[in-house]
Design a protein around this motif. Structure first.
Motif, short mmCIF file in Angstrom:
data_model
loop_
_atom_site.label_atom_id
_atom_site.label_comp_id
_atom_site.label_asym_id
_atom_site.label_seq_id
_atom_site.Cartn_x
_atom_site.Cartn_y
_atom_site.Cartn_z
N LEU A 171 0.83 -1.20 0.00
CA LEU A 171 0.00 0.00 0.00
C LEU A 171 0.87 1.26 0.00
N VAL A 172 1.90 1.27 0.82
CA VAL A 172 2.78 2.44 0.86
C VAL A 172 3.54 2.57 -0.45
N LYS A 173 3.97 1.43 -1.05
CA LYS A 173 4.62 1.47 -2.36
C LYS A 173 3.71 2.13 -3.40
N LYS B 130 8.49 15.57 -0.31
CA LYS B 130 9.19 15.87 0.95
C LYS B 130 8.36 15.44 2.15
N TRP B 131 7.04 15.57 2.01
CA TRP B 131 6.16 15.14 3.09
C TRP B 131 5.93 13.62 3.09
N PHE B 132 6.33 12.98 2.00
CA PHE B 132 6.15 11.53 1.91
C PHE B 132 7.50 10.86 1.72
N GLY B 133 8.46 11.26 2.53
CA GLY B 133 9.80 10.72 2.44
C GLY B 133 9.93 9.37 3.12
N PRO B 134 11.15 8.82 3.24
CA PRO B 134 11.38 7.49 3.83
C PRO B 134 10.86 7.37 5.26
N GLY B 135 11.02 8.42 6.06
CA GLY B 135 10.53 8.34 7.44
C GLY B 135 9.03 8.18 7.52
N ILE B 136 8.29 8.93 6.70
CA ILE B 136 6.83 8.82 6.66
C ILE B 136 6.42 7.45 6.14
N GLN B 137 7.16 6.93 5.19
CA GLN B 137 6.85 5.60 4.64
C GLN B 137 6.98 4.52 5.72
N ARG B 138 8.10 4.56 6.44
CA ARG B 138 8.29 3.59 7.52
C ARG B 138 7.22 3.76 8.60
N GLY B 139 6.93 5.00 8.93
CA GLY B 139 5.90 5.26 9.95
C GLY B 139 4.53 4.76 9.53
N SER B 140 4.20 4.91 8.25
CA SER B 140 2.90 4.44 7.75
C SER B 140 2.78 2.92 7.87
N VAL B 141 3.85 2.23 7.47
CA VAL B 141 3.84 0.76 7.59
C VAL B 141 3.68 0.35 9.05
N PHE B 142 4.39 1.05 9.93
CA PHE B 142 4.32 0.74 11.36
C PHE B 142 2.91 1.01 11.91
N LEU B 143 2.30 2.11 11.46
CA LEU B 143 0.96 2.45 11.94
C LEU B 143 -0.07 1.41 11.50
N VAL C 37 3.52 5.80 -2.85
CA VAL C 37 4.76 6.45 -3.30
C VAL C 37 4.71 6.67 -4.80
N VAL C 38 4.22 5.65 -5.55
CA VAL C 38 4.13 5.80 -7.01
C VAL C 38 3.21 6.97 -7.36
N LEU C 39 2.06 7.03 -6.70
CA LEU C 39 1.14 8.14 -6.96
C LEU C 39 1.76 9.47 -6.56
N ALA C 40 2.47 9.52 -5.45
CA ALA C 40 3.09 10.77 -4.99
C ALA C 40 4.18 11.23 -5.93
N VAL C 41 4.95 10.29 -6.50
CA VAL C 41 6.03 10.65 -7.42
C VAL C 41 5.47 11.34 -8.64
N PHE C 42 4.44 10.77 -9.23
CA PHE C 42 3.89 11.38 -10.44
C PHE C 42 3.09 12.65 -10.13
N ARG C 43 2.50 12.71 -8.93
CA ARG C 43 1.80 13.92 -8.56
C ARG C 43 2.80 15.06 -8.32
N SER C 44 3.97 14.74 -7.78
CA SER C 44 4.97 15.78 -7.49
C SER C 44 5.60 16.33 -8.76
N ALA C 45 5.47 15.59 -9.86
CA ALA C 45 6.03 16.08 -11.13
C ALA C 45 5.19 17.18 -11.74
N GLN C 46 3.98 17.34 -11.24
CA GLN C 46 3.11 18.40 -11.76
C GLN C 46 3.52 19.74 -11.16
#
Length: 477
Positions: free
Chosen positions: A297-299, A319-332, A302-311
């Motif tokens: 789900l986090v992967k 920046k708001w969806f960096g590695p720390g947020i990704q790990r935190g989301s999985v943990f949550l 991330v794909v959606l965030a990458v293409f959204r950030s290109a706009q």
């Protein structure tokens, strides 16, 4: 005689519940007077004349009334109809040979002699009696042979009581003596032996590592864990290549770890159930799969965030969806499942029980869900994450990229959802230990689906198409 009868009737311990009676007539030594009795009687005592008694015996033989002969001057026993003669007395000369009588009866030996001869006990040598068939064996006057143990008597309709059929006892029932009128059912944890003559303890039955089904599922689980470890080693060795880095290597390693746990948790379901195994297997299953689906789900996010950030104007999204947020989301996401499992196993955990409802010589030992609600919440939370991941991956599947991971996640989640939708009715309708086998199969099938769909294309390029493992080819447009 009258005094003896009255004394017997007064003493309740001699013949409990029985009262004796008598009716006395005087024949006055006249033979016709001996026949003047209109009373139904079970036994007749003859008068002083043996001739009158013999005449009465011929008449009463047709109605099966025995007669007791008080005195006999001559013994000549011929009983074509099986007459019963009872006599006693001391006036029979000892010279008469009372052993070599020839019986012409067509039935059993129903002649009983009582008395003394010249002060000695009168005995009959039954081995010297010869029957009309020429044999010295007493003939059977029965219609059916006695039923052996393991069967019971079923009377034949419209035939005498001695005519019956011997019917084998049903499975789980026994008769341990000959001529049983019915079969007895074995206690709950016992079953009948092969001959239906004794109850023996049932064997405990559970999904073990020694049987064919257990060996097959164990091999599939271990093989999946080995393949997952091999993929982990490949990704670790090629972690600096564009293919691994472009697909979020940290989440990929965490996903591989969770898949390995999914394969290994299925082994906990095999073997004899115990209090701790029943609790641990469901917790391991629920947490491992939530960890796996959370990574996917986090992967996808991330794909959606990458293409959204290109706009234009969305550069801060990553920046708001960096590695720390990704790990935190999985943990949550995983922590929620941990809380559900903790509450379930604390309040009403699965317990090992013996299922004796199934007919057979085995008792199934299995983990019984004391709380269906707890198990439903565990499965429901996994299903919620899986459906959310499938929806987001489906929306991101056509984003411009030569190697868009959302396509692989979409296909893998379709397989995952199909397996677990099929699992629910199969799990509810499976008998005994096959309930466990169905759950293990669902775990292995969905784990293999995720592993092969997501990592097979990547490993193929890394190992066999290294020329395509470049930043230019991976990024595409």
């Amino acid at each position: 005689m009258a005094f003896a009868v009255e004394e017997i009737n007064r003493n309740s311990t001699l013949l409990p519940g029985v009262k004796l009676g008598y009716h006395i007539l005087d024949s006055c030594d006249r033979y016709p007077w001996s026949l003047q009795s209109d009373y139904p009687i079970p036994l007749l005592i003859g008068d002083g004349s043996s001739t009158s008694s013999i005449i009465l015996s011929h008449i009463l033989s047709s109605v099966s009334v025995p007669i007791l002969l008080l005195h006999l001057n001559r013994v000549n026993v011929t009983t074509p109809q099986g007459d019963m003669f009872y006599f006693q007395g001391s006036d029979i000369p000892a010279k008469y040979d009372l052993v070599n009588w020839q019986m012409n009866s067509k039935g059993q030996l129903n002649l009983i002699l009582i008395g003394r001869v010249d002060g000695f006990d009168l005995q009959i040598n039954e081995s010297a009696i010869q029957w009309s068939s020429g044999s010295k064996q007493v003939p059977f006057s029965v219609c059916s042979e006695i039923c052996p143990p393991g069967t019971w008597k079923v009377p034949r309709k419209g035939e005498p009581l001695c005519c019956f059929d011997c019917v084998p006892c049903a499975k789980g029932e026994i008769s341990n003596k000959a001529g049983s009128l019915h079969c007895e059912r074995c206690p709950a944890e016992f079953w009948s032996n092969f001959d239906q003559t004794a109850c023996i303890p049932r064997q405990l039955d559970f999904l073990s590592f020694n049987e064919t089904l257990g060996i097959t599922l164990t091999t599939a689980a271990v093989s999946g864990a080995v393949v997952t470890t091999a993929v982990f080693v490949v990704f670790l060795y090629y972690r600096q290549t564009p293919m691994v880095r472009a697909n979020n290597s940290e989440l990929s390693f965490l996903l591989l770890l969770s898949l390995k746990l999914c394969f290994l948790c299925s082994l906990v379901f095999i073997g004899r159930p115990s209090v701790w195994s029943c609790r641990f297997q469901q917790a391991a299953f629920g947490i491992s799969f939530v960890l796996c689906i959370s990574c996917l789900l986090v992967k996808t996010l991330v794909v959606l965030a990458v293409f959204r950030s290109a706009q234009p104007g969305a550069g801060r999204l990553m920046k708001w969806f960096g590695p720390g947020i990704q790990r935190g989301s999985v943990f949550l996401f995983t922590s929620i499942q941990v809380i559900i499992c903790t509450l379930w196993l604390s309040l009403s955990p699965p317990v090992p029980e013996r299922d004796v409802g199934l007919e057979g010589s085995k008792v199934t030992l299995m983990c019984v869900m004391a709380s269906v609600l707890g198990f439903s919440l565990v499965l429901g939370y996994i299903g919620l994450l899986a459906c959310t991941c499938l929806l987001l991956a489906f929306l991101a599947r056509k984003l411009p990229d030569n190697f868009n991971e959302a396509k692989l996640i979409t296909f893998s989640m379709l397989i995952f959802c199909a397996v677990w939708v099929t699992f629910v009715p199969a799990y509810a309708s499976s008998p005994g230990k096959y309930v466990v086998a169905v759950e293990i199969f669902a775990i292995l099938a969905s784990s293999y689906g995720l592993l092969l769909c997501i990592f097979t294309p990547k490993c193929f390029i890394i190992l066999w198409r290294p020329e395509r493992n470049t930043k230019k080819h991976v990024m595409g447009r």
